[in-house]
Design a protein around this motif. Structure first.
Motif: not given
Length: 308
Positions: A119-125, A131-136, A240-242, A249-251
């Motif tokens: 029940g975390l969403g909408p969350a900050v990832l 892990g960053a790729l999975t998140a985006w 494309e996914e990005l 989003t912070l890089v």
């Protein structure tokens, strides 16, 4: 404190999520993360642990990492957020099925299941490397589950076959089993051919993913599974996914990390709501190399999400 909650991922894989904080005590049993003790607190199998009005943050380690690498970050986050770090499949204390799926789809579906079951969403990832790729990828697929994203030192460009070959040879070079944890720290912090100069933080990082066995210290993951996981993204670009990520989003990059400044700034340009930060005197393990500078880099972004 960190307490474990089991989550069911794609294909029934059992995932260990670690929630940071100190909720009211009960008489229920629990598991604790390494170094944490809190008898009688809610834990494994209790998705309601820590639930409340705090906004959710989910932290995702990179390849070979584990949730405990996020402990310093998660602890300061837990004062203002419901902070959870996930051992992804094949890592940490989550299942490592020998014939399981280690595809991009499986990792993304695991993350989706974790957010929904807790029940975390909408969350900050907040994701490091893989892990960053999975998140985006999840943010592009399920924008309803993600309200903000922090990408830590992950490239959007394809890395290619040579990169996979290099990693294969690197795993073969590991002098396993290590006799002691001190040997682990020394090899990864000084003797590893990939180390340009002594890096105690890198040695500590790898010591945290080792477990003692009858013949010495070995990684808690299977290198072959790490290579299987990696080969599902290194041959493809992910621009494309990005571009499909709609949330702020912070890089973040370390000045000596794997993500170059030009590529990082192009990622920010491609992102509809991208921002940029860099951390001096940090390599690929940005959050582990320089925890205070890492906090200074991401905290203003997190504050802006709360205010918005």
């Amino acid at each position: 404190m960190a307490r474990r909650i089991d989550v069911t991922g794609a294909g029934g894989v059992r995932l260990a999520a670690w929630e940071f904080g100190d909720p009211p005590k009960t008489d229920r049993t629990h598991d604790t993360a390494p170094g944490d003790t809190a008898p009688g607190a809610p834990g494994r199998g209790d998705p309601a642990y820590g639930a409340g009005d705090l906004p959710g943050v989910l932290l995702l380690h990179g390849l070979m990492g584990r949730a405990s690498h996020w402990a310093p970050t998660a602890r300061w986050l837990s004062g203002r957020y419901r902070a959870v770090a996930l051992d992804q499949r094949g890592h940490g204390r989550s299942d490592k099925p020998p014939r399981g799926s280690y595809t991009r789809e499986a990792y993304v579906e695991d993350l989706e299941a974790t957010l929904e079951q807790l029940g975390l969403g909408p969350a900050v990832l907040i994701g490091h490397a893989m892990g960053a790729l999975t998140a985006w990828q999840l943010a592009a697929k399920r924008p309803d589950l993600v309200r903000g994203l922090i990408i830590c030192d992950m490239r959007a460009s394809a890395l290619g076959a040579a990169s996979q070959h290099t990693w294969t040879e690197w795993f073969r070079a590991w002098p396993v089993p290590f006799a002691t944890l001190a040997d682990v720290r020394k090899w990864f912090g000084e003797d590893d051919p990939w180390v340009e100069r002594p890096n105690p933080a890198r040695g500590a990082f790898y010591a945290e993913v080792m477990a003692e066995s009858p013949d010495g210290w070995r990684p808690v993951f299977e290198p072959e599974q790490m290579l299987r996981s990696r080969e599902t993204w290194v041959y493809d670009a992910h621009w494309e996914e990005l571009a499909q990520v709609r949330c702020p989003t912070l890089v973040v990059r370390g000045l000596d990390g794997e993500l170059g400044r030009a590529e990082a700034q192009e990622m920010v340009r491609v992102l509809p709501r991208g921002q940029y930060a860099e951390v001096a005197d940090a390599g690929h393990l940005v959050h582990y190399d320089q925890p205070e500078a890492w906090r200074a880099a991401i905290e203003p972004f997190l504050d802006s999400l709360r205010e918005g």
